[in-house]
Design an enzyme around this catalytic site. Structure first.
Site, short mmCIF file in Angstrom:
data_model
loop_
_atom_site.label_atom_id
_atom_site.label_comp_id
_atom_site.label_asym_id
_atom_site.label_seq_id
_atom_site.Cartn_x
_atom_site.Cartn_y
_atom_site.Cartn_z
N TRP A 153 0.80 -1.23 0.00
CA TRP A 153 0.00 0.00 0.00
C TRP A 153 0.83 1.28 0.00
O TRP A 153 0.29 2.35 -0.24
CB TRP A 153 -0.99 0.03 1.17
CG TRP A 153 -0.41 -0.33 2.51
CD1 TRP A 153 -0.50 -1.55 3.12
CD2 TRP A 153 0.34 0.50 3.39
NE1 TRP A 153 0.16 -1.53 4.33
CE2 TRP A 153 0.68 -0.28 4.52
CE3 TRP A 153 0.77 1.83 3.34
CZ2 TRP A 153 1.42 0.21 5.59
CZ3 TRP A 153 1.51 2.33 4.41
CH2 TRP A 153 1.82 1.53 5.51
N ASN A 154 2.10 1.16 0.29
CA ASN A 154 2.90 2.39 0.25
C ASN A 154 3.46 2.55 -1.16
O ASN A 154 4.04 1.62 -1.70
CB ASN A 154 4.02 2.33 1.29
CG ASN A 154 4.99 1.22 1.01
OD1 ASN A 154 4.60 0.09 0.77
ND2 ASN A 154 6.26 1.52 1.02
N LYS A 177 -1.92 -7.21 -8.73
CA LYS A 177 -2.86 -7.24 -7.60
C LYS A 177 -2.35 -6.23 -6.58
O LYS A 177 -1.44 -6.50 -5.81
CB LYS A 177 -2.89 -8.65 -6.99
CG LYS A 177 -4.20 -9.08 -6.39
CD LYS A 177 -4.68 -8.22 -5.22
CE LYS A 177 -3.90 -8.50 -3.96
NZ LYS A 177 -4.27 -7.58 -2.87
N GLY A 230 6.29 -6.42 -0.46
CA GLY A 230 5.44 -6.38 0.73
C GLY A 230 6.24 -6.81 1.94
O GLY A 230 7.46 -6.69 1.97
N GLU A 252 10.70 -8.26 -2.81
CA GLU A 252 11.20 -7.01 -2.22
C GLU A 252 10.48 -6.85 -0.89
O GLU A 252 9.28 -6.59 -0.87
CB GLU A 252 10.89 -5.82 -3.13
CG GLU A 252 11.53 -5.88 -4.49
CD GLU A 252 13.02 -5.62 -4.48
OE1 GLU A 252 13.59 -5.35 -3.39
OE2 GLU A 252 13.62 -5.69 -5.55
N LEU A 253 11.21 -7.02 0.21
CA LEU A 253 10.53 -7.16 1.51
C LEU A 253 10.88 -6.03 2.47
O LEU A 253 11.22 -4.94 2.05
CB LEU A 253 10.86 -8.54 2.07
CG LEU A 253 10.60 -9.70 1.08
CD1 LEU A 253 11.02 -11.03 1.67
CD2 LEU A 253 9.14 -9.75 0.66
N CYS A 286 9.91 1.00 2.78
CA CYS A 286 10.71 -0.19 3.09
C CYS A 286 12.14 0.20 3.42
O CYS A 286 12.79 -0.46 4.21
CB CYS A 286 10.67 -1.13 1.90
SG CYS A 286 11.13 -0.29 0.38
N GLU A 382 12.65 -4.41 15.30
CA GLU A 382 11.57 -4.78 14.38
C GLU A 382 11.19 -3.60 13.47
O GLU A 382 11.32 -2.44 13.86
CB GLU A 382 10.35 -5.26 15.18
CG GLU A 382 10.68 -6.53 15.94
CD GLU A 382 9.48 -7.12 16.68
OE1 GLU A 382 8.34 -6.66 16.46
OE2 GLU A 382 9.70 -8.06 17.48
N GLU A 383 10.66 -3.94 12.30
CA GLU A 383 10.25 -2.90 11.35
C GLU A 383 8.98 -2.22 11.87
O GLU A 383 7.94 -2.86 12.00
CB GLU A 383 9.99 -3.51 9.98
CG GLU A 383 9.66 -2.46 8.94
CD GLU A 383 9.35 -3.06 7.56
OE1 GLU A 383 8.60 -4.05 7.49
OE2 GLU A 383 9.85 -2.51 6.56
P1 NAD Z 1 1.72 -7.15 2.96
O1 NAD Z 1 2.78 -8.19 2.88
O2 NAD Z 1 0.74 -7.22 4.04
O3 NAD Z 1 0.88 -7.12 1.60
C1 NAD Z 1 1.49 -6.95 0.34
C2 NAD Z 1 0.56 -7.46 -0.74
O4 NAD Z 1 0.43 -8.88 -0.62
C3 NAD Z 1 -0.86 -6.92 -0.68
O5 NAD Z 1 -1.32 -6.70 -2.00
C4 NAD Z 1 -1.65 -8.07 -0.05
O6 NAD Z 1 -3.00 -8.11 -0.37
C5 NAD Z 1 -0.94 -9.25 -0.66
N1 NAD Z 1 -1.06 -10.51 0.09
C6 NAD Z 1 -1.43 -10.70 1.36
N2 NAD Z 1 -1.35 -12.01 1.69
C7 NAD Z 1 -0.92 -12.66 0.59
C8 NAD Z 1 -0.61 -14.02 0.29
N3 NAD Z 1 -0.72 -14.98 1.20
N4 NAD Z 1 -0.17 -14.30 -0.95
C9 NAD Z 1 -0.02 -13.34 -1.88
N5 NAD Z 1 -0.29 -12.04 -1.66
C10 NAD Z 1 -0.72 -11.70 -0.44
O7 NAD Z 1 2.52 -5.78 2.96
P2 NAD Z 1 1.93 -4.32 3.19
O8 NAD Z 1 1.54 -4.20 4.62
O9 NAD Z 1 0.96 -3.98 2.12
O10 NAD Z 1 3.24 -3.44 2.92
C11 NAD Z 1 4.16 -3.11 3.90
C12 NAD Z 1 5.39 -3.99 3.81
O11 NAD Z 1 5.95 -3.93 2.51
C13 NAD Z 1 6.49 -3.56 4.74
O12 NAD Z 1 7.05 -4.68 5.39
C14 NAD Z 1 7.53 -2.94 3.82
O13 NAD Z 1 8.83 -2.94 4.30
C15 NAD Z 1 7.36 -3.75 2.60
N6 NAD Z 1 7.86 -3.00 1.43
C16 NAD Z 1 9.00 -3.42 0.81
C17 NAD Z 1 9.50 -2.70 -0.27
C18 NAD Z 1 10.78 -3.11 -0.97
O14 NAD Z 1 10.98 -2.68 -2.09
N7 NAD Z 1 11.61 -3.92 -0.36
C19 NAD Z 1 8.83 -1.58 -0.71
C20 NAD Z 1 7.66 -1.19 -0.05
C21 NAD Z 1 7.18 -1.93 1.01
#
Ligand code: NAD
Length: 490
Positions: A153-154, A177, A230, A252-253, A286, A382-383
């Site tokens: 979402w960010n 998605k 995510g 990318e986590l 992130c 923790e993040e």
């Molecule tokens: P999230 O992991 O909760 O969700 C990310 C996406 O995955 C959403 O679209 C969600 O609906 C989907 N999703 C949820 N469960 C799933 C599953 N079991 N299988 C497949 N898809 C699924 O993350 P968030 O809360 O939306 O975002 C925040 C996180 O993202 C933070 O940890 C942040 O550090 C990370 N992030 C990483 C980067 C990077 O480039 N490394 C960039 C931005 C954000």
């Protein structure tokens, strides 16, 4: 309901509602009000989108040259520029991020499509020498196929673009998605696809309230490659699902990135970099530089400078030009950040500034917060994904490096020093995918981005960013026309 903006999914080149007919609302975190109606897609919508992506891959798009794909990417870049204000507004309404940041991001976003357009017509194989002179051997670089792109979402559009630009350049098709917390801007973006001359079915977007929608896509047998941004916990599940289909996966986590400040650093510049690293975007990035590893001699001065700047940060309406920090993007995230602040207090953190929510402003505002902590404290480990900086001190370089690397994550980091030798030496020792020296939070389509350790797998951006969407095929051509002993190898 009447005044909600209506969005539709994109499947097979057509704007569509969910098969179920259900919708859900996207809430504007600043007003606290729903502002958009979003199709609540489920597995049947994902199935249709994957089938459309497959048909497009096997159809016109699969026959197009890299030169023709490059032209599509360039048109898309121009369309993004022309629609930057509208897309930025949608991003702000979805996530509460600052309009001025999102407009800048959207104005720069076309650069990703331009950059990868420049690569689309330069995808080359090799002619490889063979020890057996009777064979001509060459490689072809072929698109991997249908990609599942799952985003958080960010910054939904930037993080989608890290995938979309290279995968289109490579000749793949995709089902995107976006997050259930910020789904609208991706649907707004999808409206530009046809205008760019990209055939129907090449780019499909499915939205859904349930996290099962993303899970269904990640594990879909019709998909050839999964690209995910995510959280680390979800990334592991996505990686397992992809592996069940023996699909390649890019992850990318999360991060917990260190900013290491030596006593010879320009402390004003470092303070500014710390503010950029952890308070810009309300800390919801992130690559947030959320751990300050500072030499004991300059700790008090630097923390004072950052706390002073934090105190002057203007919180408010993310659409207003003078606002510097908007609200946290959604309620679960707001509660999570406040939970970390409670925990920090319990564990004995010293608060130089902030530490509480700003309920007086309404919605999900949290004060920019500057803490001094122990390296064992939860808030340091923790993040948080919020505007919270946690400082620890060191006395020598080895200890600084140890503290910087004392984390499961490895997304980014910074070194602040005027000593050129030390800057490069320490940058080489920080275990992270990106290290800035005397800077923070700079990105480019031409520079690889991704994580070491629990921050991910693979790299996005840069010349090699396209490799994630290409397969290599070796072709052996027998040159003599003769026959050979069939019971020997080669
Ligand atoms: P999230 O992991 O909760 O969700 C990310 C996406 O995955 C959403 O679209 C969600 O609906 C989907 N999703 C949820 N469960 C799933 C599953 N079991 N299988 C497949 N898809 C699924 O993350 P968030 O809360 O939306 O975002 C925040 C996180 O993202 C933070 O940890 C942040 O550090 C990370 N992030 C990483 C980067 C990077 O480039 N490394 C960039 C931005 C954000």
């Amino acid at each position: 309901m009447a005044d909600l903006e209506q969005f539709r999914m994109l499947i097979g080149g057509k704007p569509v509602d969910a098969v179920s007919g259900r919708t859900f609302e996207s809430q504007n975190p600043y007003t606290g009000q729903p502002w958009a109606s979003i199709p609540d897609g489920g597995p049947e919508d994902v199935d249709a989108a994957v089938a459309a992506a497959r048909a497009a891959f096997d159809g016109e798009w699969g026959q197009m040259t890299g030169f023709a794909r490059a032209a599509c990417l360039r048109r898309l870049a121009d369309l993004i520029g022309a629609n930057a204000e509208e897309l930025a507004r949608q991003e702000v309404s979805d996530s509460g991020k600052l309009y001025r940041e999102m407009l800048g991001q959207l104005n720069g976003l076309g650069g990703w499509y331009q950059y990868f357009a420049g690569l689309a017509d330069k995808i080359e194989g090799q002619q490889i020498p063979s020890p057996n002179p009777n064979y001509l051997v060459y490689t072809r670089r072929e698109p991997v196929g249908v990609v599942a792109a799952i985003t958080p979402w960010n910054s939904p559009l930037l993080l989608m673009t890290f995938k979309l630009a290279p995968l289109l350049a490579a000749g793949c098709t995709v089902v995107v998605k976006p997050s259930e917390h910020a789904p609208a801007s991706t649907l707004g973006f999808a409206e530009l696809i046809e205008q760019a001359g990209i055939p129907g079915g090449v780019v499909n977007v499915v939205t859904g309230l349930s996290r099962d929608t993303g899970a269904h896509l990640a594990g879909h047998p019709g998909v050839d490659k999964v690209a995910f941004t995510g959280s680390t916990a979800t990334g592991k599940a996505v990686g397992r699902a992809a592996m069940d289909n023996l699909n390649a996966v890019t992850l990318e986590l999360g991060g917990k990135s260190p900013q290491v400040v030596f006593p010879d650093a320009d402390l004003q510049a470092a303070a500014n970099g710390l503010v950029a690293g952890v308070f810009a975007a309300t800390g919801q990035t992130c690559m947030a530089g959320s751990r300050l590893v500072v030499h004991a001699d300059v700790h008090d001065e630097l923390v004072r400078l950052v706390a002073e700047r934090a105190a002057s940060i203007k919180l408010g309406d993310p659409m207003a030009a003078e606002t510097e920090m908007g609200p946290v993007a959604n309620q679960p995230q707001y509660e999570k950040v406040l939970g970390y602040l409670d925990k920090a207090r319990e564990e004995g953190a010293t608060i130089a500034y902030g530490g509480v929510s700003k309920e007086s402003l309404g919605s999900y505002f949290v004060q920019p917060t500057v803490l001094t902590v122990k390296p064992t404290d939860t808030v340091y480990r923790e993040e948080v994904f919020g505007p919270v900086l946690s400082a620890v001190t060191f006395t020598d370089e080895d200890e600084a490096i140890k503290l910087a690397n004392d984390t499961p994550y490895g997304l980014a980091g910074a070194v602040w020093t005027k000593d050129i030798h030390r800057g490069h030496r320490v940058a080489g020792k920080i275990k992270a995918g990106t290290v800035w020296i005397n800077a923070y939070r700079v990105l480019s389509p031409s520079v690889p981005f991704g994580g070491f350790k629990a921050s991910g797998l693979g790299r996005e951006n840069g010349i090699h960013g396209i490799d994630a969407y290409l397969e290599t095929k070796a072709v052996w051509v027998e040159l003599t026309g003769g026959t050979r002993d069939p019971f020997t190898l080669g």
